[in-house]
Design a protein around this motif. Structure first.
Motif, PDB file in Angstrom:
ATOM      1  N   ASP A 143       0.861  -1.184   0.000  1.00 59.52           N
ATOM      2  CA  ASP A 143       0.000   0.000   0.000  1.00 59.52           C
ATOM      3  C   ASP A 143       0.901   1.238   0.000  1.00 59.52           C
ATOM      4  N   LEU A 144       0.864   2.021  -1.056  1.00 64.30           N
ATOM      5  CA  LEU A 144       1.622   3.265  -1.068  1.00 64.30           C
ATOM      6  C   LEU A 144       1.014   4.239  -0.061  1.00 64.30           C
ATOM      7  N   PRO A 145       1.818   5.135   0.516  1.00 71.53           N
ATOM      8  CA  PRO A 145       1.329   6.030   1.573  1.00 71.53           C
ATOM      9  C   PRO A 145       0.550   7.221   1.021  1.00 71.53           C
ATOM     10  N   ILE A 146      -0.483   6.919   0.242  1.00 67.57           N
ATOM     11  CA  ILE A 146      -1.219   7.989  -0.440  1.00 67.57           C
ATOM     12  C   ILE A 146      -2.102   8.797   0.508  1.00 67.57           C
ATOM     13  N   THR A 147      -2.361   8.296   1.705  1.00 65.98           N
ATOM     14  CA  THR A 147      -3.189   9.036   2.659  1.00 65.98           C
ATOM     15  C   THR A 147      -2.373   9.976   3.538  1.00 65.98           C
ATOM     16  N   ASP A 148      -1.052  10.029   3.302  1.00 66.48           N
ATOM     17  CA  ASP A 148      -0.151  10.894   4.074  1.00 66.48           C
ATOM     18  C   ASP A 148       0.146  12.162   3.279  1.00 66.48           C
ATOM     19  N   GLY A 152       5.558  11.851  -0.858  1.00 67.97           N
ATOM     20  CA  GLY A 152       5.673  12.123  -2.278  1.00 67.97           C
ATOM     21  C   GLY A 152       6.267  10.936  -2.998  1.00 67.97           C
ATOM     22  N   LEU A 153       6.784  11.164  -4.192  1.00 68.34           N
ATOM     23  CA  LEU A 153       7.298  10.067  -5.002  1.00 68.34           C
ATOM     24  C   LEU A 153       8.420   9.305  -4.301  1.00 68.34           C
ATOM     25  N   LEU A 170      10.407   4.760 -11.394  1.00 73.05           N
ATOM     26  CA  LEU A 170      11.464   5.154 -10.469  1.00 73.05           C
ATOM     27  C   LEU A 170      12.032   3.948  -9.736  1.00 73.05           C
ATOM     28  N   VAL A 171      11.168   3.022  -9.341  1.00 71.60           N
ATOM     29  CA  VAL A 171      11.633   1.791  -8.689  1.00 71.60           C
ATOM     30  C   VAL A 171      12.505   0.984  -9.646  1.00 71.60           C
ATOM     31  N   ALA A 172      12.066   0.867 -10.891  1.00 68.92           N
ATOM     32  CA  ALA A 172      12.836   0.105 -11.878  1.00 68.92           C
ATOM     33  C   ALA A 172      14.216   0.705 -12.084  1.00 68.92           C
ATOM     34  N   ALA A 173      14.290   2.036 -12.114  1.00 70.14           N
ATOM     35  CA  ALA A 173      15.583   2.693 -12.279  1.00 70.14           C
ATOM     36  C   ALA A 173      16.477   2.464 -11.074  1.00 70.14           C
ATOM     37  N   LYS A 174      15.893   2.541  -9.899  1.00 63.93           N
ATOM     38  CA  LYS A 174      16.664   2.379  -8.659  1.00 63.93           C
ATOM     39  C   LYS A 174      17.281   0.990  -8.564  1.00 63.93           C
ATOM     40  N   LEU A 175      16.521  -0.004  -8.992  1.00 65.69           N
ATOM     41  CA  LEU A 175      16.944  -1.395  -8.848  1.00 65.69           C
ATOM     42  C   LEU A 175      17.657  -1.945 -10.070  1.00 65.69           C
ATOM     43  N   LYS A 209       1.487  14.288  -1.714  1.00 69.48           N
ATOM     44  CA  LYS A 209       1.943  15.539  -2.339  1.00 69.48           C
ATOM     45  C   LYS A 209       2.595  15.367  -3.712  1.00 69.48           C
ATOM     46  N   GLU A 210       2.597  14.149  -4.267  1.00 72.54           N
ATOM     47  CA  GLU A 210       3.335  13.910  -5.509  1.00 72.54           C
ATOM     48  C   GLU A 210       2.705  14.564  -6.741  1.00 72.54           C
ATOM     49  N   TRP A 211       1.453  14.961  -6.644  1.00 68.83           N
ATOM     50  CA  TRP A 211       0.725  15.491  -7.805  1.00 68.83           C
ATOM     51  C   TRP A 211       1.486  16.611  -8.511  1.00 68.83           C
ATOM     52  N   ASP A 212       2.151  17.455  -7.734  1.00 71.61           N
ATOM     53  CA  ASP A 212       2.872  18.599  -8.299  1.00 71.61           C
ATOM     54  C   ASP A 212       4.387  18.416  -8.296  1.00 71.61           C
ATOM     55  N   GLU A 213       4.871  17.224  -8.002  1.00 70.82           N
ATOM     56  CA  GLU A 213       6.312  16.963  -7.972  1.00 70.82           C
ATOM     57  C   GLU A 213       6.810  16.549  -9.358  1.00 70.82           C
ATOM     58  N   PRO A 214       7.827  17.209  -9.882  1.00 70.99           N
ATOM     59  CA  PRO A 214       8.375  16.784 -11.172  1.00 70.99           C
ATOM     60  C   PRO A 214       8.941  15.364 -11.089  1.00 70.99           C
TER      61      PRO A 214
END
Length: 212
Positions: free
Chosen positions: A35-40, A44-45, A76-81, A143-148
């Protein structure tokens, strides 16, 4: 054994993959569906990525699947790993510097008119299952909605786009165009609506394992 990181879309949860995950296991692979922390409101990303990495633990052979809005996190996960595979499942394909909130206009997305939420996302899903999925929905206040999107280019990992033939939200023609424009690739196709992991989990599992 490959571990599939299944990343849910906007307002969703790991429950969205409760049918797909066992299908992957029955084919000899593992999965995590956090579960991503979308309620926090402070998340962000980067917090989304950290949540997926924590769920994966020390898994070393990883395929990342981003459903819908989950495409921003999956890439982003794919790039990290340096993942073995990245799959956009009816997924949003980001561009460098693009916030999720600007993706819609940048891609020319046009919201379907005259359809209920059930008709947009769950056509072909058994009604009781669609209702249960909606009951598991969560308010996305993160808060990711406005994060580049922070990468300078798309991750250099093998990438597939898997569209859903009956998708009324991200229609097949729309998904084909975005995949061509942003990745230069032709999508593969699977039966089902936008929420196809609920309606066609076995077919999707066959596709994902076949990509390996």
């Amino acid at each position: 054994m490959t571990t599939f990181a299944l990343i849910h879309g906007g307002g969703g949860s790991g429950w969205d993959f409760h049918l797909l995950g066992p299908e992957l296991e029955s084919r000899g692979h593992g999965f995590v569906a956090p579960d991503l922390p979308i309620t926090d409101p402070s998340a962000g990303l980067s917090a989304f990525v950290d949540t997926v990495l924590a769920a994966l633990g020390d898994a070393s052979d990883v395929a990342v699947v981003g459903h819908s809005y989950g495409g921003f996190t999956a890439s982003l996960v794919a790039a990290k790993l340096r993942a073995r595979l990245l799959v956009y499942l009816a997924g949003m394909i980001p561009a460098p510097g693009e916030p999720p909130g600007q993706w819609w206009s940048a891609t020319g997305f046009s919201s379907p008119e005259g359809l209920s939420e059930t008709e947009q996302f769950f056509n072909g899903v058994p009604p009781a299952l669609a209702e249960e999925c909606q009951a598991h929905g969560r308010d996305q206040v993160s808060k990711e909605w406005d994060e580049p999107w922070p990468l300078p280019a798309h991750p250099d990992v093998p990438t597939r786009v898997l569209l859903c033939r009956d998708d009324r939200f991200f229609t097949p023609d729309f998904q084909r165009r975005v995949a061509r424009e942003r990745l230069g690739i032709e999508p593969d196709e699977v039966d089902g609506p936008h929420c196809a992991p609920l309606s066609h989990p076995a077919q999707i599992a066959d596709r994902l394992v076949g990509y390996l």
